[in-house]
Design a protein around this motif. Structure first.
Motif, PDB file in Angstrom:
ATOM      1  N   ARG A 252       0.827  -1.219   0.000  1.00  0.00           N
ATOM      2  CA  ARG A 252       0.000   0.000   0.000  1.00  0.00           C
ATOM      3  C   ARG A 252       0.857   1.264   0.000  1.00  0.00           C
ATOM      4  O   ARG A 252       0.452   2.295  -0.521  1.00  0.00           O
ATOM      5  N   CYS A 253       2.004   1.204   0.638  1.00  0.00           N
ATOM      6  CA  CYS A 253       2.830   2.412   0.827  1.00  0.00           C
ATOM      7  C   CYS A 253       3.494   2.831  -0.484  1.00  0.00           C
ATOM      8  O   CYS A 253       4.071   2.020  -1.194  1.00  0.00           O
ATOM      9  N   LEU A 254       3.419   4.123  -0.775  1.00  0.00           N
ATOM     10  CA  LEU A 254       3.995   4.671  -2.008  1.00  0.00           C
ATOM     11  C   LEU A 254       5.425   5.170  -1.802  1.00  0.00           C
ATOM     12  O   LEU A 254       6.033   5.687  -2.732  1.00  0.00           O
ATOM     13  N   ALA A 255       5.920   5.084  -0.557  1.00  0.00           N
ATOM     14  CA  ALA A 255       7.250   5.600  -0.222  1.00  0.00           C
ATOM     15  C   ALA A 255       7.388   7.073  -0.619  1.00  0.00           C
ATOM     16  O   ALA A 255       8.445   7.525  -1.044  1.00  0.00           O
ATOM     17  N   CYS A 256       6.294   7.814  -0.468  1.00  0.00           N
ATOM     18  CA  CYS A 256       6.283   9.217  -0.901  1.00  0.00           C
ATOM     19  C   CYS A 256       6.949  10.146   0.109  1.00  0.00           C
ATOM     20  O   CYS A 256       7.262  11.283  -0.202  1.00  0.00           O
ATOM     21  N   ALA A 257       7.108   9.679   1.355  1.00  0.00           N
ATOM     22  CA  ALA A 257       7.750  10.441   2.436  1.00  0.00           C
ATOM     23  C   ALA A 257       6.851  11.521   3.030  1.00  0.00           C
ATOM     24  O   ALA A 257       7.314  12.297   3.870  1.00  0.00           O
ATOM     25  N   ASN A 258       5.585  11.595   2.614  1.00  0.00           N
ATOM     26  CA  ASN A 258       4.687  12.595   3.215  1.00  0.00           C
ATOM     27  C   ASN A 258       4.668  12.478   4.739  1.00  0.00           C
ATOM     28  O   ASN A 258       4.665  13.484   5.444  1.00  0.00           O
ATOM     29  N   CYS A 259       4.612  11.240   5.240  1.00  0.00           N
ATOM     30  CA  CYS A 259       4.487  11.050   6.691  1.00  0.00           C
ATOM     31  C   CYS A 259       5.665  11.679   7.430  1.00  0.00           C
ATOM     32  O   CYS A 259       5.491  12.261   8.505  1.00  0.00           O
ATOM     33  N   CYS A 291      13.623   8.856   5.740  1.00  0.00           N
ATOM     34  CA  CYS A 291      14.049   7.449   5.716  1.00  0.00           C
ATOM     35  C   CYS A 291      13.315   6.668   4.631  1.00  0.00           C
ATOM     36  O   CYS A 291      13.626   5.496   4.396  1.00  0.00           O
ATOM     37  N   PHE A 292      12.345   7.290   3.946  1.00  0.00           N
ATOM     38  CA  PHE A 292      11.677   6.617   2.819  1.00  0.00           C
ATOM     39  C   PHE A 292      12.448   6.823   1.511  1.00  0.00           C
ATOM     40  O   PHE A 292      12.122   6.213   0.498  1.00  0.00           O
ATOM     41  N   ASP A 293      13.427   7.709   1.530  1.00  0.00           N
ATOM     42  CA  ASP A 293      14.232   7.971   0.338  1.00  0.00           C
ATOM     43  C   ASP A 293      15.350   6.921   0.267  1.00  0.00           C
ATOM     44  O   ASP A 293      16.110   6.777   1.221  1.00  0.00           O
ATOM     45  N   ARG A 311      11.732   0.112   4.748  1.00  0.00           N
ATOM     46  CA  ARG A 311      11.757   1.556   5.071  1.00  0.00           C
ATOM     47  C   ARG A 311      10.586   1.922   5.974  1.00  0.00           C
ATOM     48  O   ARG A 311      10.737   2.701   6.921  1.00  0.00           O
ATOM     49  N   TYR A 312       9.427   1.346   5.707  1.00  0.00           N
ATOM     50  CA  TYR A 312       8.295   1.618   6.611  1.00  0.00           C
ATOM     51  C   TYR A 312       8.603   1.046   8.000  1.00  0.00           C
ATOM     52  O   TYR A 312       8.335   1.679   9.018  1.00  0.00           O
ATOM     53  N   ARG A 313       9.179  -0.157   8.020  1.00  0.00           N
ATOM     54  CA  ARG A 313       9.533  -0.760   9.315  1.00  0.00           C
ATOM     55  C   ARG A 313      10.507   0.144  10.073  1.00  0.00           C
ATOM     56  O   ARG A 313      10.364   0.353  11.266  1.00  0.00           O
ATOM     57  N   TRP A 341      -2.412  12.773   6.120  1.00  0.00           N
ATOM     58  CA  TRP A 341      -1.696  13.219   4.916  1.00  0.00           C
ATOM     59  C   TRP A 341      -1.013  12.092   4.165  1.00  0.00           C
ATOM     60  O   TRP A 341      -0.234  12.345   3.244  1.00  0.00           O
ATOM     61  N   CYS A 342      -1.313  10.854   4.557  1.00  0.00           N
ATOM     62  CA  CYS A 342      -0.812   9.704   3.784  1.00  0.00           C
ATOM     63  C   CYS A 342      -1.754   9.491   2.599  1.00  0.00           C
ATOM     64  O   CYS A 342      -2.941   9.232   2.791  1.00  0.00           O
ATOM     65  N   PRO A 343      -1.263   9.605   1.368  1.00  0.00           N
ATOM     66  CA  PRO A 343      -2.161   9.445   0.225  1.00  0.00           C
ATOM     67  C   PRO A 343      -2.756   8.053   0.131  1.00  0.00           C
ATOM     68  O   PRO A 343      -3.781   7.854  -0.526  1.00  0.00           O
ATOM     69  N   ALA A 344      -2.129   7.072   0.806  1.00  0.00           N
ATOM     70  CA  ALA A 344      -2.660   5.707   0.789  1.00  0.00           C
ATOM     71  C   ALA A 344      -3.513   5.428   2.019  1.00  0.00           C
ATOM     72  O   ALA A 344      -4.024   4.324   2.175  1.00  0.00           O
ATOM     73  N   GLY A 345      -3.654   6.406   2.886  1.00  0.00           N
ATOM     74  CA  GLY A 345      -4.482   6.237   4.082  1.00  0.00           C
ATOM     75  C   GLY A 345      -3.901   5.246   5.087  1.00  0.00           C
ATOM     76  O   GLY A 345      -4.642   4.625   5.849  1.00  0.00           O
TER      77      GLY A 345
HETATM   78  S1  SF4 Z   1       2.774   8.949   3.688  1.00  0.00           S
HETATM   79 FE1  SF4 Z   1       1.886   6.894   3.497  1.00  0.00          FE
HETATM   80  S2  SF4 Z   1       2.390   6.257   1.388  1.00  0.00           S
HETATM   81 FE2  SF4 Z   1       3.740   8.001   1.887  1.00  0.00          FE
HETATM   82  S3  SF4 Z   1       5.612   7.031   2.729  1.00  0.00           S
HETATM   83 FE3  SF4 Z   1       4.288   7.497   4.477  1.00  0.00          FE
HETATM   84  S4  SF4 Z   1       3.148   5.584   4.844  1.00  0.00           S
HETATM   85 FE4  SF4 Z   1       4.001   5.446   2.752  1.00  0.00          FE
END
Ligand code: SF4
Ligand code: SF4
Length: 362
Positions: A252-259, A291-293, A311-313, A341-345
Motif C-alpha cells: 500500500r505504501c507509495l514511499a512518498c515520504a509525506n508522513c 528514511c523513505f528515500d 523503510r516503513y519498518r 496526509w498519507c495518500p494511501a491512508g
Molecule cells: S505517507 Fe503513506 S504512502 Fe507516503 S511514505 Fe508514508 S506511509 Fe508510505
C-alpha cells in the motif's frame, strides 16, 4: 497546572486581537493558524483577524477537508499539514553563511505540538552536540498554547499520555470557549507570560467557567478519533522485525515520504553542496531528508534498506521503539498528521494494532 494554580483569567475575542498586537509591538513575528486555499496553515499573522473564523476541519485516513462551523471558533480545528518544526528546524537552510534568527511568537500551539517541540529539544538541542542554530531559534520563541477541546478523528494524543491539556512548555495557554459568549480561559506558564498578562485586558474566571473548561477537556480526551493500542510498543516493534506484515504495508505504501515531512518530530536531514557553473562560488545547504528515500541509507554499493517494507519498518520502529533507546521518549506524540496526509491512508495506530494482533494469533 492550568486550572489549579494560579486560577485562569478570561479574555474575549478582542483580547485575543490585543495579544497579537502586543506581541507584534514587542518585535515578535506572530505565527499562527490561518486559512490558505483549502487548508489551515501556519503563517505570519498581521493581526487577529487573520485567524480562522468559524472554520473547522474533517480528517480521516488520507483525508483533510475544511468545513464551516456554526460558530466563530478560531482554534477548533485539528492539526494541519504543517507543524511548528519548520520554524525551529527549517526545511532548507544554508549552513555556510550567516543566519538571521527570527523572534517568533507561536500562537495556537497544541499539546501534541508542545510535546513535539520538547522531543526536538531532546534530539537537536541536547548535549553533547547541540545544534546551535536550533538553540538560537528556540531561545527566542514566545509560546501561546491552546488546549484541544475538539480533537480530530485522526488524533490520538490522549492514548500517548500527552493531551488534550497542555501542562508545560508554554508562556500562555488558552482554552477556547464558544457559545453565547466567545471567550478564552488564559493562564501564564512563565514569567514572560505573567508580564504579558499584566498588559492584557482580562477578568477573573468564574467557578462555572473553570468547571466548564475542565469538562470540555475531559470530553475531548474521551472523543479522540483514534487510540494507540495499549501494548508494549517498544517490545512489539523489536519482536516484529521479521514480521511478514511489513511487506503487506509495502503493497500500500507509495514511499512518498509525506508522513516524515508532516511529522512534527521527524528531524533527519541531508546536506548538499552546490556550485555555480564557473565553479568559483560554492554553497552548502541542509534540507529535510526522509528514511523513505533510498538515498537516505545509501552506503558503499547501495541502500541498506532496499525495500519499501524495510523503510516503513524503520520509520515505525524508530517512532515507537528505538526512539526511546536514543532519546528516552516516544518519537510519536499522537498528532495524527501522518494518517491524514498519507495518500494511501496508512494509519500508524492500525498498523500497530495489526502487529499486536498477529503476535497474539496462535
Ligand atoms: S505517507 Fe503513506 S504512502 Fe507516503 S511514505 Fe508514508 S506511509 Fe508510505
Ligand atoms: S508519527 Fe504521525 S501521529 Fe506520531 S507525531 Fe509523527 S505525524 Fe504525528
Amino acid at each position: 497546572m492550568l486550572f489549579d494554580h494560579p486560577p485562569p483569567e478570561v479574555i474575549d475575542r478582542a483580547g485575543l486581537d490585543q495579544l497579537v498586537k502586543l506581541l507584534r509591538a514587542d518585535g515578535y513575528t506572530v505565527i499562527g493558524p490561518t486559512v490558505r486555499g483549502d487548508a489551515i496553515v501556519l503563517a505570519e499573522l498581521a493581526n487577529g483577524a487573520d485567524l480562522p473564523d468559524g472554520i473547522g476541519v474533517d480528517t480521516d485516513a488520507g483525508r483533510y477537508r475544511l468545513r464551516r462551523r456554526g460558530d466563530r471558533a478560531v482554534f477548533n480545528h485539528s492539526a494541519g499539514p504543517q507543524s511548528w518544526k519548520q520554524f525551529v528546524h527549517p526545511p532548507r537552510q544554508r549552513l555556510d553563511g550567516p543566519e538571521t534568527v527570527h523572534r517568533y511568537a507561536f500562537l495556537g500551539t497544541r499539546p501534541c505540538d508542545l510535546a513535539a517541540l520538547a522531543v526536538l529539544d531532546g534530539v537537536l538541542g541536547a548535549a553533547p552536540h547541540p545544534d546551535e542554530r536550533y538553540l538560537a531559534r528556540r531561545d527566542e520563541i514566545f509560546v501561546v498554547a491552546v488546549n484541544c477541546v475538539e480533537p480530530g478523528s485522526t488524533c490520538f494524543c490522549a492514548s500517548m499520555g500527552i493531551g488534550p491539556k497542555a501542562d508545560r512548555g508554554y508562556d500562555l495557554v488558552l482554552t477556547e470557549r464558544t457559545g453565547h459568549e466567545h471567550r478564552f480561559l488564559i493562564s501564564a506558564g512563565s514569567v514572560a507570560g505573567e508580564e504579558m498578562m499584566d498588559r492584557l485586558s482580562h477578568r477573573r474566571a468564574s467557578g462555572g467557567e473553570i468547571a466548564a473548561g475542565l469538562q470540555a477537556l475531559d470530553d475531548a480526551a474521551d472523543s479522540m478519533g483514534r487510540t494507540m493500542p495499549e501494548v508494549d510498543l517498544r517490545g512489539l516493534l523489536v519482536r516484529a522485525r521479521r514480521s511478514d506484515h511489513w511487506e503487506e504495508v509495502a503493497n500500500r505504501c507509495l514511499a512518498c515520504a509525506n508522513c516524515t515531512m508532516v511529522c512534527p518530530t521527524c528531524f533527519c536531514t541531508t546536506v548538499e553542496d552546490t556550485t555555480d557553473l564557473e565553479g568559483d562560488h560554492a554553497e552548502r545547504w541542509q534540507r529535510w531528508g526522509s528514511c523513505f528515500d533510498p538515498d537516505f541509507s545509501f552506503v558503499h554499493g547501495g541502500p541498506v534498506r532496499e525495500t519499501v517494507g524495510s523503510r516503513y519498518r524503520q520509520w515505525m520502529s524508530h517512532k515507537l521503539s528505538t526512539w526511546y533507546d536514543q532519546f528516552g521518549t516516544s518519537g510519536c506524540v499522537g498528532c495524527g498528521r501522518c494518517i491524514a496526509w498519507c495518500p494511501a491512508g496508512i494509519d500508524l495506530t492500525a498498523e500497530a494494532a495489526a502487529l499486536a494482533e498477529k503476535e497474539e494469533a496462535p
